[in-house]
Design a protein around this motif. Sequence first.
Motif, mmCIF file in Angstrom:
data_model
loop_
_atom_site.group_PDB
_atom_site.id
_atom_site.type_symbol
_atom_site.label_atom_id
_atom_site.label_comp_id
_atom_site.label_asym_id
_atom_site.label_seq_id
_atom_site.Cartn_x
_atom_site.Cartn_y
_atom_site.Cartn_z
ATOM 1 N N PRO A 287 -3.491 -38.999 -29.064
ATOM 2 C CA PRO A 287 -2.871 -37.596 -29.238
ATOM 3 C C PRO A 287 -1.917 -37.064 -29.412
ATOM 4 O O PRO A 287 -1.445 -36.981 -30.550
ATOM 5 C CB PRO A 287 -4.341 -36.757 -29.301
ATOM 6 N N ASP A 288 -0.737 -38.655 -28.370
ATOM 7 C CA ASP A 288 0.515 -38.206 -28.492
ATOM 8 C C ASP A 288 0.742 -39.258 -28.014
ATOM 9 O O ASP A 288 0.835 -40.090 -26.627
ATOM 10 C CB ASP A 288 0.500 -36.798 -26.730
ATOM 11 N N ALA A 289 1.549 -40.301 -29.001
ATOM 12 C CA ALA A 289 2.057 -41.329 -28.755
ATOM 13 C C ALA A 289 2.866 -41.436 -27.997
ATOM 14 O O ALA A 289 2.981 -42.208 -27.214
ATOM 15 C CB ALA A 289 2.224 -42.020 -30.446
ATOM 16 N N ILE A 290 3.669 -40.761 -28.064
ATOM 17 C CA ILE A 290 5.322 -40.512 -27.459
ATOM 18 C C ILE A 290 4.383 -40.544 -26.149
ATOM 19 O O ILE A 290 5.576 -41.129 -24.863
ATOM 20 C CB ILE A 290 5.829 -39.805 -27.257
ATOM 21 N N LYS A 291 3.486 -39.779 -25.964
ATOM 22 C CA LYS A 291 3.777 -39.538 -24.026
ATOM 23 C C LYS A 291 2.696 -40.273 -23.229
ATOM 24 O O LYS A 291 2.784 -41.221 -22.288
ATOM 25 C CB LYS A 291 2.460 -37.870 -23.816
ATOM 26 N N LEU A 292 1.895 -41.406 -24.194
ATOM 27 C CA LEU A 292 0.441 -42.311 -23.879
ATOM 28 C C LEU A 292 1.778 -43.824 -24.107
ATOM 29 O O LEU A 292 1.787 -44.666 -22.399
ATOM 30 C CB LEU A 292 -0.664 -43.115 -24.758
ATOM 31 N N SER A 293 2.925 -43.607 -25.105
ATOM 32 C CA SER A 293 4.311 -44.474 -24.552
ATOM 33 C C SER A 293 4.585 -44.753 -23.769
ATOM 34 O O SER A 293 4.445 -45.810 -22.560
ATOM 35 C CB SER A 293 5.182 -45.091 -25.650
ATOM 36 N N GLN A 294 4.731 -43.743 -22.932
ATOM 37 C CA GLN A 294 5.755 -43.528 -21.924
ATOM 38 C C GLN A 294 4.994 -43.853 -20.431
ATOM 39 O O GLN A 294 4.750 -44.783 -19.645
ATOM 40 C CB GLN A 294 5.899 -41.765 -21.530
ATOM 41 N N PHE A 295 3.278 -43.249 -20.458
ATOM 42 C CA PHE A 295 2.501 -43.971 -19.387
ATOM 43 C C PHE A 295 2.322 -45.100 -18.946
ATOM 44 O O PHE A 295 2.928 -45.894 -17.540
ATOM 45 C CB PHE A 295 1.505 -43.413 -19.764
#
Length: 122
Positions: free
Chosen positions: A15-23
């Motif tokens: 649902p949030d590519a930037i957030k998951l990429s950062q994780f």
Amino acid sequence: MSNEIRLADLVVDCPDAIKLSQFYHELLDWKTTELFGNPAVISENGVMLVFVQEDDYVPPVWPEVEGRQQKQVHFDFLVSDLNTMITKAEALGARKADTQFGGSQFVTLFDPAGHPFCLVQA
């Protein structure tokens, strides 16, 4: 003549590519990059995870429950210190699965988008 086929990358809907990429960048300490306009992380040996934002994303249920979104794939990451990595993953927003099958060898967690992944004692 050889026709070698190599895996280019793994695409992860979320649902949030930037957030998951950062994780995953912070969890794995892989370099950040981009592929086709999508955030990605890449390991030193070239394994790439690409994160694609999907507005209708439905997180999987694990263990599987009939009639609910099933997991399609999960990641196993070999780690040198299992307990340290569990603590790190949870601090970054992962949560430990209620059901565990790995004993002292591996632990199943969910990333912030709900994908199951395992940390495996190397």
